[in-house]
Design a protein around this motif. Structure first.
Motif, PDB file in Angstrom:
ATOM      1  N   ASP A  72       0.808  -1.223   0.000  1.00 17.85           N
ATOM      2  CA  ASP A  72       0.000   0.000   0.000  1.00 17.85           C
ATOM      3  C   ASP A  72       0.840   1.272   0.000  1.00 17.85           C
ATOM      4  OD1 ASP A  72      -2.280  -1.635   0.137  1.00 17.85           O
ATOM      5  OD2 ASP A  72      -2.179  -1.688   2.319  1.00 17.85           O
ATOM      6  N   ASP A  73       2.045   1.217  -0.587  1.00 12.77           N
ATOM      7  CA  ASP A  73       2.892   2.407  -0.592  1.00 12.77           C
ATOM      8  C   ASP A  73       3.265   2.834  -1.997  1.00 12.77           C
ATOM      9  OD1 ASP A  73       4.510   4.476   0.503  1.00 12.77           O
ATOM     10  OD2 ASP A  73       6.286   3.241   0.207  1.00 12.77           O
ATOM     11  N   GLY A  74       3.333   1.920  -2.926  1.00  9.88           N
ATOM     12  CA  GLY A  74       3.774   2.247  -4.270  1.00  9.88           C
ATOM     13  C   GLY A  74       5.190   1.757  -4.524  1.00  9.88           C
ATOM     14  N   PRO A  75       5.732   2.027  -5.716  1.00 13.91           N
ATOM     15  CA  PRO A  75       7.048   1.494  -6.105  1.00 13.91           C
ATOM     16  C   PRO A  75       8.192   2.361  -5.573  1.00 13.91           C
ATOM     17  CG  PRO A  75       6.117   2.736  -7.920  1.00 13.91           C
ATOM     18  CD  PRO A  75       5.085   2.778  -6.812  1.00 13.91           C
ATOM     19  N   TYR A  76       8.345   2.410  -4.264  1.00 15.09           N
ATOM     20  CA  TYR A  76       9.321   3.301  -3.650  1.00 15.09           C
ATOM     21  C   TYR A  76      10.365   2.540  -2.841  1.00 15.09           C
ATOM     22  CZ  TYR A  76       5.535   6.609  -4.656  1.00 15.09           C
ATOM     23  OH  TYR A  76       4.548   7.335  -5.281  1.00 15.09           O
ATOM     24  N   LEU A  77      11.597   3.036  -2.902  1.00 13.66           N
ATOM     25  CA  LEU A  77      12.677   2.581  -2.043  1.00 13.66           C
ATOM     26  C   LEU A  77      13.241   3.791  -1.315  1.00 13.66           C
ATOM     27  CD1 LEU A  77      14.654   0.168  -4.431  1.00 13.66           C
ATOM     28  CD2 LEU A  77      12.793  -0.408  -2.852  1.00 13.66           C
ATOM     29  N   TYR A  78      13.684   3.573  -0.080  1.00 11.04           N
ATOM     30  CA  TYR A  78      14.187   4.660   0.747  1.00 11.04           C
ATOM     31  C   TYR A  78      15.632   4.382   1.152  1.00 11.04           C
ATOM     32  CZ  TYR A  78       9.172   5.605   1.200  1.00 11.04           C
ATOM     33  OH  TYR A  78       7.848   5.850   0.937  1.00 11.04           O
ATOM     34  N   ALA A  79      16.500   5.373   0.962  1.00  8.06           N
ATOM     35  CA  ALA A  79      17.881   5.291   1.420  1.00  8.06           C
ATOM     36  C   ALA A  79      17.976   6.035   2.741  1.00  8.06           C
ATOM     37  CB  ALA A  79      18.826   5.908   0.393  1.00  8.06           C
ATOM     38  N   VAL A  80      18.325   5.301   3.810  1.00  5.30           N
ATOM     39  CA  VAL A  80      18.354   5.876   5.152  1.00  5.30           C
ATOM     40  C   VAL A  80      19.792   5.998   5.630  1.00  5.30           C
ATOM     41  CG1 VAL A  80      17.594   5.603   7.547  1.00  5.30           C
ATOM     42  CG2 VAL A  80      16.085   4.899   5.667  1.00  5.30           C
ATOM     43  N   ASP A  81      20.165   7.189   6.087  1.00  2.00           N
ATOM     44  CA  ASP A  81      21.486   7.436   6.651  1.00  2.00           C
ATOM     45  C   ASP A  81      21.498   6.903   8.083  1.00  2.00           C
ATOM     46  OD1 ASP A  81      23.863   8.369   7.652  1.00  2.00           O
ATOM     47  OD2 ASP A  81      23.439  10.492   7.297  1.00  2.00           O
ATOM     48  N   VAL A  88      17.726   9.997   2.961  1.00  2.00           N
ATOM     49  CA  VAL A  88      18.532  10.886   2.120  1.00  2.00           C
ATOM     50  C   VAL A  88      18.138  10.783   0.655  1.00  2.00           C
ATOM     51  CG1 VAL A  88      20.482  10.952   3.704  1.00  2.00           C
ATOM     52  CG2 VAL A  88      20.372   9.129   1.996  1.00  2.00           C
ATOM     53  N   ALA A  89      17.324   9.805   0.306  1.00  2.00           N
ATOM     54  CA  ALA A  89      16.827   9.686  -1.069  1.00  2.00           C
ATOM     55  C   ALA A  89      15.636   8.747  -1.092  1.00  2.00           C
ATOM     56  CB  ALA A  89      17.917   9.163  -2.006  1.00  2.00           C
ATOM     57  N   ARG A  90      14.674   9.061  -1.953  1.00  2.00           N
ATOM     58  CA  ARG A  90      13.579   8.130  -2.238  1.00  2.00           C
ATOM     59  C   ARG A  90      13.574   7.855  -3.730  1.00  2.00           C
ATOM     60  NH1 ARG A  90       6.986   8.629  -1.558  1.00  2.00           N
ATOM     61  NH2 ARG A  90       7.196   9.948  -3.407  1.00  2.00           N
ATOM     62  N   LEU A 140      22.801  10.120  -4.279  1.00  2.00           N
ATOM     63  CA  LEU A 140      21.596   9.877  -3.498  1.00  2.00           C
ATOM     64  C   LEU A 140      20.745  11.137  -3.408  1.00  2.00           C
ATOM     65  CD1 LEU A 140      22.939   7.589  -0.620  1.00  2.00           C
ATOM     66  CD2 LEU A 140      21.668   6.943  -2.679  1.00  2.00           C
ATOM     67  N   VAL A 141      19.799  11.235  -4.320  1.00  2.00           N
ATOM     68  CA  VAL A 141      18.790  12.285  -4.320  1.00  2.00           C
ATOM     69  C   VAL A 141      17.479  11.636  -4.737  1.00  2.00           C
ATOM     70  CG1 VAL A 141      20.403  14.160  -4.852  1.00  2.00           C
ATOM     71  CG2 VAL A 141      19.300  12.899  -6.720  1.00  2.00           C
ATOM     72  N   ASP A 142      16.358  12.271  -4.444  1.00  2.00           N
ATOM     73  CA  ASP A 142      15.075  11.751  -4.903  1.00  2.00           C
ATOM     74  C   ASP A 142      15.092  11.692  -6.427  1.00  2.00           C
ATOM     75  OD1 ASP A 142      14.391  11.776  -2.272  1.00  2.00           O
ATOM     76  OD2 ASP A 142      12.867  13.347  -2.432  1.00  2.00           O
ATOM     77  N   GLN A 143      14.754  10.540  -6.971  1.00  2.00           N
ATOM     78  CA  GLN A 143      14.817  10.380  -8.420  1.00  2.00           C
ATOM     79  C   GLN A 143      13.994   9.176  -8.866  1.00  2.00           C
ATOM     80  OE1 GLN A 143      18.885   8.809  -9.679  1.00  2.00           O
ATOM     81  NE2 GLN A 143      19.282   9.319  -7.518  1.00  2.00           N
ATOM     82  N   THR A 144      13.755   9.110 -10.167  1.00  2.00           N
ATOM     83  CA  THR A 144      13.049   7.989 -10.782  1.00  2.00           C
ATOM     84  C   THR A 144      14.074   7.082 -11.452  1.00  2.00           C
ATOM     85  OG1 THR A 144      11.061   9.317 -11.151  1.00  2.00           O
ATOM     86  CG2 THR A 144      11.334   7.332 -12.491  1.00  2.00           C
ATOM     87  N   VAL A 145      13.952   5.782 -11.217  1.00  2.00           N
ATOM     88  CA  VAL A 145      14.917   4.807 -11.746  1.00  2.00           C
ATOM     89  C   VAL A 145      14.148   3.698 -12.468  1.00  2.00           C
ATOM     90  CG1 VAL A 145      16.767   3.190 -11.197  1.00  2.00           C
ATOM     91  CG2 VAL A 145      16.524   5.297  -9.863  1.00  2.00           C
ATOM     92  N   LYS A 146      14.590   3.370 -13.658  1.00  2.00           N
ATOM     93  CA  LYS A 146      13.948   2.284 -14.405  1.00  2.00           C
ATOM     94  C   LYS A 146      14.443   0.943 -13.881  1.00  2.00           C
ATOM     95  CE  LYS A 146      13.142   0.459 -19.066  1.00  2.00           C
ATOM     96  NZ  LYS A 146      11.700   0.303 -18.796  1.00  2.00           N
TER      97      LYS A 146
END
Length: 338
Positions: A72-81, A88-90, A140-146
């Motif tokens: 229930d969140d969508g296609p997201y990954l989170y980079a945690v410091d 630091v990035a989604r 590491l910035v918010d971005q879209t990745v294929k």
């Protein structure tokens, strides 16, 4: 997922009474302070991360751990410091369908991120599940990745699973299914096909109700965790050999495990808002790094007791409370998905 009679009964008998006790118990297992060295443990601060179900240490970005929500969140990954607990990035994944139940994440050779959309809380009714592969960004910035999406089936029929592993040397992909009486390690094809179906076959028994697993950085060991404990296996070329029990910390709903990038720590994560990642010493020889003299507790090198048992330092009463905690939160989660 299917719940045993004992788990269902425990949840029904103790729900309201022990909900507060679960919160206290979970808080007592969290580190009291979070130093700059993230391998001592940290708290996930991002309010968007409420169901952290997988954890993987970045090799390209020291001190960063990748995680994700399970549904229930969508296609997201989170980079945690890990030094601050802050995101630091989604990453937003494209090239994949709508995720159903993302349960695991792993880093493979070449700094590629592998994501396991492999959960099946309906007791193994989905005829196929998905795995996603994407390059870990250099910045590491918010971005879209294929990402590349792979269709996966099991040779012996559908099943629930929460553990995805990619061997750091060979790049071979493995899954461990989640069964209360113990599951199996499933091996994927040497090369996955993005256009066809990839059949995973059981190659070894795993003596645990597994919620996650991880390879050591050198690929020589396999750590498998459950709600109350874990097992360390020698990889032994894929013919895994049980080495001993891991002292897994008591957590509200223990869902994830990762070796630190240098292999000296095992990092254990849990679901929930503001959840803690707890560090324990990895078994000797699990990585190529140098062990820090301070930090988490030790993991047992002996093979005493059942691998699904809690840490030997935990009193029986605390274990009983923890068992009911897991039942309570598991029932809430099940009801929420219903």
């Amino acid at each position: 997922m299917r719940r045993s009679f004992a788990v269902r009964a425990g949840a029904l008998l103790a729900g309201a009474l022990l909900s507060g006790a679960c919160t206290v118990l979970a808080a007592s297992t969290a580190p009291s302070a979070y130093a700059a060295d993230g391998d001592k443990g940290f708290t996930i601060e991002d309010p968007r991360i409420t169901e952290s179900s997988g954890l993987a240490a970045s090799r390209q970005h020291p001190g960063v751990y990748w995680t994700h929500n399970d549904s229930d969140d969508g296609p997201y990954l989170y980079a945690v410091d890990s030094a601050t607990g802050k995101t630091v990035a989604r990453l937003t994944l494209t090239g994949v369908g709508t995720p159903r139940d993302v349960e695991a994440i792993s880093i493979g050779p070449g700094n590629e991120i592998w994501v396991g959309d492999i959960g099946d809380n309906l007791g193994g009714t989905w005829q196929y599940v998905w795995i996603y592969r994407l390059p870990e960004p250099a910045k590491l910035v918010d971005q879209t990745v294929k990402a590349t999406q792979y269709v996966v089936k099991y040779s012996d029929g559908p099943r629930d699973a929460e553990s995805l592993l990619v061997h750091p040397r060979t790049g071979r992909v493995y899954i461990i299914d989640k069964k209360e009486d113990g599951g199996h390690l499933y091996e994927g094809p040497a090369d996955l096909s993005a256009s066809g179906t990839n059949v995973f076959k059981p190659v070894a028994a795993v003596d645990l109700w597994a919620t996650d697993a991880a390879f050591s950085p050198d690929g020589g060991r396999l750590a498998v965790r459950g709600y109350f404990g874990g097992i360390s296996y020698a990889w032994n070329g894929g013919k895994i050999k049980r080495e001993g029990r891991l002292d897994v910390p008591l957590q509200r709903q223990g869902e994830s495990v990762s070796f630190s990038a240098d292999g000296t720590r095992l990092m254990y994560g849990s679901e929930g808002s503001g959840s803690s990642v707890v560090a324990e010493d990895a078994p000797e020889g699990a990585g190529s790094g140098t062990r820090s003299p301070s930090g988490g507790g030790s993991s047992s090198a002996s093979d005493e007791g059942d691998g699904s048992a809690a840490s030997g330092s935990v009193k029986f009463g605390a274990l009983a409370v923890a068992a009911v905690c897991v039942a309570v939160f598991g029932l809430r989660r099940l009801r929420r998905r219903d």
